[in-house]
Design a protein around this motif. Sequence first.
Motif, PDB file in Angstrom:
ATOM      1  N   SER A 156       0.839  -1.198   0.000  1.00  0.00           N
ATOM      2  CA  SER A 156       0.000   0.000   0.000  1.00  0.00           C
ATOM      3  C   SER A 156       0.872   1.245   0.000  1.00  0.00           C
ATOM      4  N   CYS A 157       0.257   2.358  -0.421  1.00  0.00           N
ATOM      5  CA  CYS A 157       0.923   3.663  -0.445  1.00  0.00           C
ATOM      6  C   CYS A 157       0.445   4.495   0.732  1.00  0.00           C
ATOM      7  N   SER A 158       1.292   5.404   1.155  1.00  0.00           N
ATOM      8  CA  SER A 158       0.890   6.318   2.225  1.00  0.00           C
ATOM      9  C   SER A 158      -0.079   7.375   1.701  1.00  0.00           C
ATOM     10  N   GLU A 159      -0.035   7.644   0.391  1.00  0.00           N
ATOM     11  CA  GLU A 159      -0.932   8.625  -0.206  1.00  0.00           C
ATOM     12  C   GLU A 159      -2.134   7.924  -0.831  1.00  0.00           C
ATOM     13  N   ARG A 160      -3.281   8.595  -0.807  1.00  0.00           N
ATOM     14  CA  ARG A 160      -4.505   8.047  -1.374  1.00  0.00           C
ATOM     15  C   ARG A 160      -4.687   8.512  -2.821  1.00  0.00           C
ATOM     16  N   CYS A 161      -5.419   7.718  -3.584  1.00  0.00           N
ATOM     17  CA  CYS A 161      -5.710   8.059  -4.980  1.00  0.00           C
ATOM     18  C   CYS A 161      -7.207   8.291  -5.127  1.00  0.00           C
ATOM     19  N   SER A 162      -7.576   9.452  -5.647  1.00  0.00           N
ATOM     20  CA  SER A 162      -8.991   9.788  -5.817  1.00  0.00           C
ATOM     21  C   SER A 162      -9.497   9.429  -7.216  1.00  0.00           C
ATOM     22  N   GLY A 163      -8.609   8.926  -8.062  1.00  0.00           N
ATOM     23  CA  GLY A 163      -8.997   8.565  -9.424  1.00  0.00           C
ATOM     24  C   GLY A 163      -8.810   7.091  -9.682  1.00  0.00           C
ATOM     25  N   ASN A 221     -11.060   2.008  -9.456  1.00  0.00           N
ATOM     26  CA  ASN A 221     -11.521   3.390  -9.504  1.00  0.00           C
ATOM     27  C   ASN A 221     -12.423   3.619  -8.294  1.00  0.00           C
ATOM     28  N   GLN A 222     -13.187   4.655  -8.286  1.00  0.00           N
ATOM     29  CA  GLN A 222     -13.994   4.969  -7.115  1.00  0.00           C
ATOM     30  C   GLN A 222     -15.186   4.027  -6.942  1.00  0.00           C
ATOM     31  N   THR A 223     -15.511   3.256  -7.942  1.00  0.00           N
ATOM     32  CA  THR A 223     -16.693   2.384  -7.848  1.00  0.00           C
ATOM     33  C   THR A 223     -16.393   0.905  -8.041  1.00  0.00           C
ATOM     34  N   ASP A 224     -15.263   0.575  -8.631  1.00  0.00           N
ATOM     35  CA  ASP A 224     -15.053  -0.818  -9.003  1.00  0.00           C
ATOM     36  C   ASP A 224     -13.570  -1.158  -8.957  1.00  0.00           C
ATOM     37  N   CYS A 225     -13.254  -2.438  -8.661  1.00  0.00           N
ATOM     38  CA  CYS A 225     -11.884  -2.948  -8.690  1.00  0.00           C
ATOM     39  C   CYS A 225     -11.855  -4.188  -9.572  1.00  0.00           C
ATOM     40  N   ARG A 226     -10.739  -4.416 -10.226  1.00  0.00           N
ATOM     41  CA  ARG A 226     -10.612  -5.620 -11.042  1.00  0.00           C
ATOM     42  C   ARG A 226      -9.182  -6.132 -11.025  1.00  0.00           C
ATOM     43  N   SER A 227      -9.077  -7.462 -11.104  1.00  0.00           N
ATOM     44  CA  SER A 227      -7.784  -8.129 -11.165  1.00  0.00           C
ATOM     45  C   SER A 227      -7.425  -8.331 -12.632  1.00  0.00           C
ATOM     46  N   VAL A 228      -6.339  -7.719 -13.067  1.00  0.00           N
ATOM     47  CA  VAL A 228      -5.918  -7.838 -14.460  1.00  0.00           C
ATOM     48  C   VAL A 228      -5.124  -9.124 -14.663  1.00  0.00           C
ATOM     49  N   LYS A 229      -4.297  -9.495 -13.672  1.00  0.00           N
ATOM     50  CA  LYS A 229      -3.515 -10.731 -13.746  1.00  0.00           C
ATOM     51  C   LYS A 229      -3.847 -11.604 -12.548  1.00  0.00           C
ATOM     52  N   GLY A 249      -2.390   7.576 -14.024  1.00  0.00           N
ATOM     53  CA  GLY A 249      -1.179   7.587 -14.824  1.00  0.00           C
ATOM     54  C   GLY A 249      -0.013   8.306 -14.197  1.00  0.00           C
ATOM     55  N   THR A 250      -0.226   8.944 -13.042  1.00  0.00           N
ATOM     56  CA  THR A 250       0.843   9.676 -12.366  1.00  0.00           C
ATOM     57  C   THR A 250       1.422   8.814 -11.251  1.00  0.00           C
ATOM     58  N   TYR A 251       2.731   8.829 -11.145  1.00  0.00           N
ATOM     59  CA  TYR A 251       3.422   8.039 -10.131  1.00  0.00           C
ATOM     60  C   TYR A 251       2.914   8.387  -8.737  1.00  0.00           C
ATOM     61  N   LEU A 252       2.626   7.323  -7.917  1.00  0.00           N
ATOM     62  CA  LEU A 252       2.169   7.539  -6.551  1.00  0.00           C
ATOM     63  C   LEU A 252       3.182   7.004  -5.529  1.00  0.00           C
ATOM     64  N   CYS A 253       3.636   5.766  -5.699  1.00  0.00           N
ATOM     65  CA  CYS A 253       4.625   5.208  -4.758  1.00  0.00           C
ATOM     66  C   CYS A 253       5.213   3.928  -5.321  1.00  0.00           C
ATOM     67  N   ASP A 254       6.312   3.495  -4.698  1.00  0.00           N
ATOM     68  CA  ASP A 254       6.946   2.208  -5.002  1.00  0.00           C
ATOM     69  C   ASP A 254       7.055   1.412  -3.709  1.00  0.00           C
ATOM     70  N   THR A 272       5.000  -0.610  -8.483  1.00  0.00           N
ATOM     71  CA  THR A 272       4.691   0.821  -8.588  1.00  0.00           C
ATOM     72  C   THR A 272       3.184   1.011  -8.646  1.00  0.00           C
ATOM     73  N   CYS A 273       2.697   2.002  -7.900  1.00  0.00           N
ATOM     74  CA  CYS A 273       1.289   2.368  -7.948  1.00  0.00           C
ATOM     75  C   CYS A 273       1.150   3.702  -8.684  1.00  0.00           C
ATOM     76  N   LEU A 274       0.254   3.760  -9.660  1.00  0.00           N
ATOM     77  CA  LEU A 274      -0.016   4.965 -10.430  1.00  0.00           C
ATOM     78  C   LEU A 274      -1.427   5.443 -10.117  1.00  0.00           C
ATOM     79  N   CYS A 275      -1.596   6.748 -10.065  1.00  0.00           N
ATOM     80  CA  CYS A 275      -2.913   7.342  -9.873  1.00  0.00           C
ATOM     81  C   CYS A 275      -3.217   8.209 -11.096  1.00  0.00           C
TER      82      CYS A 275
END
Length: 524
Positions: free
Chosen positions: A136-143, A161-169, A198-203, A193-196
Motif C-alpha cells: 500500500s501507499c501512504s498517499e490516497r488516490c482519488s482517481g 476506480n472509485q466504484t469498481d476494482c478488477r484483477s488484471v492478472k 497515470g501519475t506516479y504515486l509510490c513504489d 509501482t502504484c499509479l494514480c
Amino acid sequence: MQSSCSALCVLILLVTTFTAAVPPVKVKLHDSATLPCSKRCSGSAKWTLFDKSSGTLAECDQTSCRSVKEGYQMTLAAYRAGDLSLIITDADFTKSNTYACDCDGKDLCDVTLQVEHSESTIPSVKVNLHDSANLSCSERCSGLARWTKYHKPTDALAECNQTDCRSVKEGYQMIHDRLTITDADFTKRGWYTCLCDGTYLCDVALRIEALNTPRQIKAGESVFLDLDISDPVEVIYSSTGSSSGQICTVDGHSLQCKPEYKQRASVQTVLELKEIKPSDSGDYTIRDFRNKEDIHIYTVTISDGEPLPRWAIALIAVVAVVAFLAVGILICFLRNKKIREVLKTESIFYWKPEQNSPSETGSLNVEAPSPDVGDHDDGLIHNLIGDIEEILTQNPPNLGEQISDRISRIEGILTDDPGPLQNPDVLIARMSDIIERLDPIPNYSDLVTHLQIIINIIRDPMRQTTENPEPVRIQSTIIRSPEAVQNSRTITYDPRTESVAQGDPQETTPLNKGSQNTELQNLH
C-alpha cells in the motif's frame, strides 16, 4: 554498381547511428534527470518516447518552448544555443525508458534513462514463502489507481476506480488502492509501482523471508542445494571459526567457483558439492547476486557415521516426550501419596487418667488407631475423619458434597452400633477441630450443625469407657505446601467441661477461627 550503393547506404546509416548514440543516463529515484542532445534545430524540436507511444512530451521552436506533459521541460535559451536537452523533473521508475529527440521529423538523439533503486529509498514488505502480501501507499488516490511491476509501467496487475476494482492478472487483487498478492513466491519478488491516473504515486518492494533447511549427510557424500530462483545467484559459505565468503556464482547453467571448489561443484537444476568433508560443515547461503537478497540458507552437518533415518529421529522424539510425561505423572502421584499419608497419620495423644500434670515428662500414652487395620467403630470413624481432613486440604469444587457424604457415613456407623467406643474423647477432639475449620467458610453451616449432632451422640454416657475422663490433646499443623509443614498448634478437648481450646490442658486459649488445612502430627 548497385551493390556499391547499398554498401554506402549501410555505412552512412551506421555512422549516423553511432554518432547519435548517447550513453544511458542513470539517476537516483525522484532526482531530476537531464537527457542530453547537443544538436541545432532551425525548426520544431520535439521529445517523445522512442516507440512514440506517449505522444510529444516537450517541444521548442524559434519563438517559444512548452511542456506538453507535466514533468518534462525544454528551455528556449538552450534551444537557441544548440542544446536540445530534455529535463525530467522527478525521475521515478515509470520514466525508465528510451527517449527520442527529432527536428522537423528527423531523428537527432536517442537517450535511455535508468532510474536506480535503493534499499533505503523504497519501503519494503517481507513475508514467508507462499503467504499473502499487502502493498500500500501512504498517499490516497482519488482517481484510477493501478499497480504494475516497476520495470513494466504499462503492464497492469490490478486496478481500482472509485466504484469498481478488477484483477488484471491472476494472483493480484486490489481493495481501494492496496494491492494484495495472494501467493508470494520467489518469482513475485521485486519492486511494484502504484499509479494514480497515470501519475506516479509510490513504489513498494516485496521480499520473501529466506528459507532455512538443515542437511545432515555422511562424509564423502554430496550435498545438493536448490537454487530456487532463475536469476543469477552467489553461494556464500560461513562456519564457526572460519571467515565467510563467496565460493561460487551461478547464472543459468554457467558455474564459476573458487579453485578449491572448482573440481567438486557442478550445476544442473541444483548445485551439487561433492566429496564433502567434516570441515565443510556450516551454513551455505543462496543469495540473489543483483539484489543481495538471501534466498535459502542450508545448515549442513557432516557426520562420520551413517545418519539416522527420519523415522528413527521421530521415534526418539516421541519416546523422549512420553518419558518426560511419565516422570511428571509419577512425581505428581508420589507427592499426592505423601500428602495423603501425612494427613492419614493419626498419631493421637491424650493424658492418662493417672497423670497429675501435662508437663510431666514421659507420661504420654500414644493411641494411634490405624485407618487401614481393624474393623471396630473407632477405626472406621477415624478413617472417615481422615478423609474429611484430606478433603479440606485439597479443597475440591464439590468439597461440601464429599464432606456431607463422610459425615452421613459416620452417623450411620454410630446408629448401627450404639455400644461404647474405645476413645470417644479423641473422636470429639478431632471433629471439634474440623468444626473450627469449617465454621468460617460461608454456606457450610449445615455441615457444622451435622457434626455437632454427631458429637452429642458420641457424648452419650453409653459410649464412654471410663467414669473419669481426662483432657485429650492433639497437635495440629497448617500445611502450606507438599514439601513443608508449618504453624504448629496444640488443640485440647476437655470432656469434663465439653470445651475445645488451644494450648495445654492447664494453659489454654480459644482457637483461632478460620484455621484450615490441618494435619495430625506426632509429638515425638
